[in-house]
Design an enzyme around this catalytic site. Structure first.
Site, mmCIF file in Angstrom:
data_model
loop_
_atom_site.group_PDB
_atom_site.id
_atom_site.type_symbol
_atom_site.label_atom_id
_atom_site.label_comp_id
_atom_site.label_asym_id
_atom_site.label_seq_id
_atom_site.Cartn_x
_atom_site.Cartn_y
_atom_site.Cartn_z
ATOM 1 N N TYR A 290 0.824 -1.203 0.000
ATOM 2 C CA TYR A 290 0.000 0.000 0.000
ATOM 3 C C TYR A 290 0.859 1.254 0.000
ATOM 4 C CZ TYR A 290 0.770 0.953 5.020
ATOM 5 O OH TYR A 290 1.330 1.260 6.231
ATOM 6 N N LYS B 85 6.448 -1.997 1.850
ATOM 7 C CA LYS B 85 5.272 -1.432 2.533
ATOM 8 C C LYS B 85 4.076 -2.370 2.393
ATOM 9 C CE LYS B 85 3.144 3.152 3.181
ATOM 10 N NZ LYS B 85 3.214 3.166 4.639
ATOM 11 N N GLU C 60 11.900 2.466 14.257
ATOM 12 C CA GLU C 60 11.010 3.532 13.770
ATOM 13 C C GLU C 60 9.741 3.522 14.607
ATOM 14 O OE1 GLU C 60 9.729 2.648 9.700
ATOM 15 O OE2 GLU C 60 9.789 0.505 10.151
ATOM 16 N N LEU D 8 10.985 1.301 7.104
ATOM 17 C CA LEU D 8 10.404 1.773 5.844
ATOM 18 C C LEU D 8 11.168 3.014 5.400
ATOM 19 C CD1 LEU D 8 8.020 1.225 3.865
ATOM 20 C CD2 LEU D 8 6.914 3.166 4.964
HETATM 21 N N1 PDD Z 1 2.803 5.010 7.351
HETATM 22 N N2 PDD Z 1 7.497 3.825 8.898
HETATM 23 C C1 PDD Z 1 6.364 3.099 8.900
HETATM 24 C C2 PDD Z 1 6.367 1.794 9.601
HETATM 25 C C3 PDD Z 1 5.207 3.588 8.253
HETATM 26 O O1 PDD Z 1 4.083 2.857 8.249
HETATM 27 C C4 PDD Z 1 5.249 4.858 7.620
HETATM 28 C C5 PDD Z 1 4.052 5.424 6.888
HETATM 29 C C6 PDD Z 1 6.460 5.585 7.657
HETATM 30 C C7 PDD Z 1 6.581 6.937 6.991
HETATM 31 O O2 PDD Z 1 6.610 6.825 5.589
HETATM 32 P P1 PDD Z 1 6.083 8.011 4.669
HETATM 33 O O3 PDD Z 1 6.826 9.220 5.076
HETATM 34 O O4 PDD Z 1 6.422 7.569 3.306
HETATM 35 O O5 PDD Z 1 4.594 8.161 4.907
HETATM 36 C C8 PDD Z 1 7.557 5.038 8.285
HETATM 37 C C9 PDD Z 1 1.613 5.443 6.630
HETATM 38 C C10 PDD Z 1 1.405 6.915 6.662
HETATM 39 C C11 PDD Z 1 0.411 4.662 7.158
HETATM 40 O O6 PDD Z 1 0.577 3.477 7.368
HETATM 41 O O7 PDD Z 1 -0.687 5.223 7.304
#
Ligand code: PDD
Length: 284
Positions: A33, A148, A180, A204
């Site tokens: 996703y 992801k 993270e 991620l």
């Molecule tokens: N989550 N680390 C994890 C485990 C994440 O699920 C996310 C993003 C990030 C940040 O990635 P980005 O800057 O590309 O959004 C880091 C999304 C927002 C979610 O699951 O809703």
């Protein structure tokens, strides 16, 4: 107003979009996703999200449902139909729905991927700053967090552990070092230096992370990508998280220890401002 969603070529009212019980994401968590934010009715960092999506698909040998130009057109159409000014677009690709449950991947010639997109309307998303209280929890996720995937049970449990502890979110720790946040990347600031874990399969590769680290250097702040402990972050001047849904959000407490004076840190707020300004300018 009923939300219009996208499913495999059709724009439908959300109540009419239906997916097979044999869909691989439902049975196996076999899906990937992306979450792309929308500001001023435009998409933030679409290219970054599309590139990461393609990488996730490649890593899992999952066919792409369509090309990235088409994906952009679907994003834009959904934002327009649903009148989204501020919010997010959620996209999910799964390995599709074969005729039966089987661990072996289905033949991509006969089982096409499932593609779903929906919008989330969040008026005031950019204006809302809610400083966060964080707890630490063990990182027991699988070893390919750079992909992801929709396997979000542990991050979801982590949010619940935080909630039960009276906090807002959790940072995960592996071998003594922070990986993270449950759905975001984690940072602290000491002096003029921003410290965050380096990219690897352990985390991620955040699209917001890449942008913020770029802007940090422009803002004359040093960036150090290395392992750090909860104790080190507790002794920092400031801490923050980044993600597509929170942008840059200050952290004011880690495992019960207050950072600085307990208020949102000025550098984190400045980074948020720069990120929002630059992202709005580049939005498409
Ligand atoms: N989550 N680390 C994890 C485990 C994440 O699920 C996310 C993003 C990030 C940040 O990635 P980005 O800057 O590309 O959004 C880091 C999304 C927002 C979610 O699951 O809703």
């Amino acid at each position: 107003m009923t939300r219009t969603v996208y499913l495999n070529g059709d724009y439908l009212p959300e109540t009419e979009a239906k997916i097979s019980i044999f869909d691989r994401a439902f049975l196996m968590g076999d899906g990937v996703y992306e979450v792309t934010s929308v500001l001023g009715g435009k998409l933030i960092d679409f290219d970054g999200h599309a590139t990461r999506l393609q990488r996730s698909l490649n890593e899992l040998d999952m066919p792409a449902p369509c090309d990235m130009d088409e994906l952009l057109a679907i994003h834009r159409k959904l934002v327009e139909i649903n009148g989204i000014e501020e919010g997010m677009v959620y996209l999910q690709v799964t390995r599709g729905a074969p005729d039966d449950r089987d661990f072996v991947f289905p033949d991509p010639e006969t089982t096409k991927p499932t593609l779903v997109l929906f919008t989330q309307n969040k008026p005031g998303l950019a204006e809302t700053v809610k400083p966060l209280k964080i707890i630490s929890i063990d990182d027991v996720r699988w070893g390919r967090r750079d992909i992801k995937t929709v396997q979000l049970l542990y991050p979801s449990m982590g949010k619940m552990m935080a909630k039960k502890a009276g906090a807002d979110d959790a940072w995960m720790v592996q071998d003594g070092f922070v990986t993270e946040g449950t759905s975001n990347n984690a940072y602290f600031i000491k002096g003029n230096k921003i410290v965050t874990r380096a990219l690897s399969n352990d985390i991620l590769h955040g699209i917001t992370r890449a942008a913020v680290l770029r802007f940090a250097q422009e803002a004359q702040m040093d960036v150090e990508e290395r392992n750090f402990t909860i104790e080190e972050a507790q002794g920092a001047d400031e801490a923050f998280i980044t993600s597509a849904s929170t942008f840059v959000m200050p952290v004011v407490e880690i495992d019960g220890v207050t950072l600085g004076d307990g208020q949102a840190g000025p550098r984190a707020l400045r980074l948020r401002e720069i990120y929002l300004d630059e992202s709005r300018k580049a939005a498409i």
